[in-house]
Design an enzyme around this catalytic site. Sequence first.
Site, PDB file in Angstrom:
ATOM      1  N   GLY A  33      23.039 124.621  49.498  1.00  0.00           N
ATOM      2  CA  GLY A  33      22.100 124.345  48.407  1.00  0.00           C
ATOM      3  C   GLY A  33      21.266 123.132  48.734  1.00  0.00           C
TER       4      GLY A  33
ATOM      5  N   GLN B 243      16.158 115.660  46.955  1.00  0.00           N
ATOM      6  CA  GLN B 243      16.690 115.398  48.301  1.00  0.00           C
ATOM      7  C   GLN B 243      15.602 115.453  49.378  1.00  0.00           C
ATOM      8  OE1 GLN B 243      20.131 118.329  47.748  1.00  0.00           O
ATOM      9  NE2 GLN B 243      21.036 116.750  49.034  1.00  0.00           N
TER      10      GLN B 243
ATOM     11  N   CYS C 226      27.560 116.075  50.961  1.00  0.00           N
ATOM     12  CA  CYS C 226      26.170 116.115  50.487  1.00  0.00           C
ATOM     13  C   CYS C 226      25.247 115.847  51.663  1.00  0.00           C
ATOM     14  CB  CYS C 226      25.974 115.045  49.404  1.00  0.00           C
ATOM     15  SG  CYS C 226      24.317 115.011  48.703  1.00  0.00           S
ATOM     16  N   LEU C 227      24.176 116.609  51.731  1.00  0.00           N
ATOM     17  CA  LEU C 227      23.234 116.423  52.838  1.00  0.00           C
ATOM     18  C   LEU C 227      22.573 115.046  52.775  1.00  0.00           C
ATOM     19  CD1 LEU C 227      21.542 119.949  52.821  1.00  0.00           C
ATOM     20  CD2 LEU C 227      23.304 119.108  54.394  1.00  0.00           C
TER      21      LEU C 227
ATOM     22  N   HIS D  78      26.487 121.109  41.567  1.00  0.00           N
ATOM     23  CA  HIS D  78      26.152 120.032  42.511  1.00  0.00           C
ATOM     24  C   HIS D  78      24.643 119.818  42.563  1.00  0.00           C
ATOM     25  CE1 HIS D  78      26.849 117.728  46.400  1.00  0.00           C
ATOM     26  NE2 HIS D  78      25.556 117.946  46.431  1.00  0.00           N
ATOM     27  N   GLU D  79      23.889 120.938  42.620  1.00  0.00           N
ATOM     28  CA  GLU D  79      22.418 120.811  42.738  1.00  0.00           C
ATOM     29  C   GLU D  79      21.785 120.341  41.435  1.00  0.00           C
ATOM     30  OE1 GLU D  79      23.142 121.788  46.526  1.00  0.00           O
ATOM     31  OE2 GLU D  79      21.510 120.705  45.583  1.00  0.00           O
TER      32      GLU D  79
ATOM     33  N   HIS E 255      21.958 116.740  41.044  1.00  0.00           N
ATOM     34  CA  HIS E 255      20.916 116.017  41.785  1.00  0.00           C
ATOM     35  C   HIS E 255      19.657 115.847  40.934  1.00  0.00           C
ATOM     36  CE1 HIS E 255      22.479 115.167  45.749  1.00  0.00           C
ATOM     37  NE2 HIS E 255      22.769 116.418  46.014  1.00  0.00           N
TER      38      HIS E 255
END
Length: 181
Positions: free
Chosen positions: A60, A65, A110-111, A153-154, A157
């Site tokens: 995702g 991000q 997390c990226l 999670h997304e 963000h």
Amino acid sequence: MLTMKDIVREGHPVLREIAKEVTLPASNEDKEIAQKMIEFVINSQDPDIADQYGLRPGIGLAAPQIGISKRIIAVHVPDERDELISAVLFNPKIVSHSVEETHLENGEGCLSVDREVPGLVPRYARITVKGTTLEGQDISWRLKGLPAIVFQHEIDHLNGIMFYDRIQGLDDKFKKELPNL
Ligand code: K2U
Ligand code: NI
């Protein structure tokens, strides 16, 4: 195409902002952002492309991000029946959820976080998400398992929340934004 250099890392203020709603129908600019995001997630899961461009595998991505404070997410994840959920959502919203919680056994990553942060991240076991797709369709999806986790999670963000904010009992020093804890 987006690569890891386009991914904003923890400590950047955009990751702590409340992202702005996208005006619908989405503009060509917002559609292009969304298309680049889903392309990145799909590429990150292709071993050859990921290897060639040094992409960290992801399931995702949220617009903050990539430094864009808009309520856009992209998800590319198999559900429990191995059916692929591959979509962009504008203005996603969790409209209901189970009381029951779940978590990934090995915690989350997390990226935008280039470090391991140990600990279980509590998530709702089942959620209903509403939003608008790239094609302009208003959807309402009932999700569980990994898809439910990735959407939470997304959407976090979009609300300036990092996964480690939710780890109970984690010493605050591990929640610091700066890599030098
Ligand atoms: O938002 C992101 O940083 C992408 C995350 C999303 C994510 C992390 C943990 C749990 C669910 C979603 C990346 O996909 S992290 C890499 C990953 C890959 C497969 C499964 C879980 C995490
Ligand atoms: Ni993340």
